[in-house]
Write an enzyme that holds these catalytic residues in place. Sequence first.
Site, short mmCIF file in Angstrom:
data_model
loop_
_atom_site.label_atom_id
_atom_site.label_comp_id
_atom_site.label_asym_id
_atom_site.label_seq_id
_atom_site.Cartn_x
_atom_site.Cartn_y
_atom_site.Cartn_z
N GLY A 9 0.73 -1.19 -0.13
CA GLY A 9 -0.04 -0.07 -0.24
C GLY A 9 1.00 1.47 0.03
O GLY A 9 0.44 2.33 0.63
N GLY A 50 16.70 11.68 -5.38
CA GLY A 50 17.85 11.00 -5.27
C GLY A 50 18.05 9.66 -4.64
O GLY A 50 19.17 9.31 -4.55
N VAL A 60 -2.45 -7.93 -1.75
CA VAL A 60 -2.45 -8.65 -0.51
C VAL A 60 -3.09 -9.68 -0.24
O VAL A 60 -3.01 -10.34 0.85
CB VAL A 60 -2.06 -7.74 0.75
CG1 VAL A 60 -0.81 -6.58 0.47
CG2 VAL A 60 -3.08 -6.81 0.88
N ASN A 86 1.50 -1.99 5.24
CA ASN A 86 0.81 -0.71 5.57
C ASN A 86 -0.67 -1.03 4.72
O ASN A 86 -1.60 -0.43 4.81
CB ASN A 86 1.62 0.43 4.90
CG ASN A 86 0.85 1.42 4.71
OD1 ASN A 86 0.37 2.27 5.68
ND2 ASN A 86 0.44 1.87 3.35
N SER A 138 -3.37 0.44 14.17
CA SER A 138 -4.36 1.66 14.17
C SER A 138 -4.67 1.95 15.72
O SER A 138 -4.70 1.01 16.30
CB SER A 138 -5.58 1.42 13.51
OG SER A 138 -6.57 2.61 13.64
N TYR A 151 -12.79 -3.44 11.60
CA TYR A 151 -11.28 -2.95 11.52
C TYR A 151 -10.44 -2.71 12.86
O TYR A 151 -9.46 -3.20 12.81
CB TYR A 151 -11.38 -1.41 10.63
CG TYR A 151 -10.32 -0.71 10.57
CD1 TYR A 151 -9.55 -1.10 9.29
CD2 TYR A 151 -9.72 0.25 11.25
CE1 TYR A 151 -8.32 -0.25 9.04
CE2 TYR A 151 -8.70 1.02 11.07
CZ TYR A 151 -7.90 0.80 10.10
OH TYR A 151 -6.91 1.36 9.68
N ALA A 154 -9.44 -6.26 13.67
CA ALA A 154 -8.35 -6.52 12.62
C ALA A 154 -6.98 -5.95 13.07
O ALA A 154 -5.88 -6.68 12.99
CB ALA A 154 -8.79 -6.33 11.03
N LYS A 155 -7.17 -4.76 13.32
CA LYS A 155 -6.03 -4.01 13.81
C LYS A 155 -5.49 -4.44 15.21
O LYS A 155 -4.30 -4.64 15.37
CB LYS A 155 -6.11 -2.34 13.96
CG LYS A 155 -6.34 -1.88 12.42
CD LYS A 155 -4.98 -2.06 11.58
CE LYS A 155 -5.12 -1.57 10.26
NZ LYS A 155 -3.96 -1.59 9.34
N THR A 241 4.46 -1.39 20.52
CA THR A 241 3.29 -0.91 19.89
C THR A 241 3.27 0.59 20.15
O THR A 241 3.41 0.93 20.97
CB THR A 241 1.98 -1.15 20.33
OG1 THR A 241 1.80 -2.69 20.07
CG2 THR A 241 0.74 -0.71 19.32
#
Length: 251
Positions: A9, A50, A60, A86, A138, A151, A154-155, A241
């Site tokens: 991501g 550069g 994924v 990510n 998150s 979500y 999941a996190k 974390t």
Amino acid sequence: MSRIAFVTGGAQGIGAGISETLGAHGFRVAVADLNLDAAKETSDRIVKAGGEAIAVHVDVTDTQSVRGAVKTVIAELGEVEIAVNNAGWDDFMPFVKTTEDFWNRILDINFKGALRVCHTVVPGMAERGFGRVINIGSDAGRVGSSLEAVYSGAKGGIIAFGKTLAREVATKGVTVNTVCPGPTDTPALRKFADASGQDADKVLGGMTRSVPMKRLAQPSDIAAAVAFFASDAAEYITGQTLSVSGGLTMA
């Protein structure tokens, strides 16, 4: 020789910030994304600044796609030494209005996506005696977040998974840490604000006021924490974390 980083991501939003910051710190960056055109734009910016970077297509949710992307990186840059998980996706709604298809999509991208990447690259890291896995969690996974129940789960899973993997590879020169962004000024956040049915500026203003530092994070703020965990200086830090939230969460 500069180390090789694989950022899923990595083309837009927080991922682009991570890719560009790692490029500026001398890492050779594989910008891995479902949107290959956007990944090329980000890799081009790194090169123009550069740095050294390539764009790689990855889905994924598809193990073969992840393996194929890693093979491409090995062929073009070398073995993956830094893996930044990510890639993510979310939509906002009360849990009781979600469907099982929605659960599966959230878990497939946000949780199992990281499992696929780790399963592909960590054995080689352990064999070579060096590796850095940085998962993007998150604060939703630490303290919860209304309208993001699946979500958040999941996190939370990502955080717990990272701690256990960190224990398993701690003697192999491989560290595993999680960076938890707070509200971050990205196209995805602005899209959420626009779709909220309220005045977008008011939504973003409310978020900003809730942060003790009185500003939203920039992708570069999140990227700075990732660059630290990716560095040799962080070799004795694992299973941790870190919230990058302007003080919004202090758990």
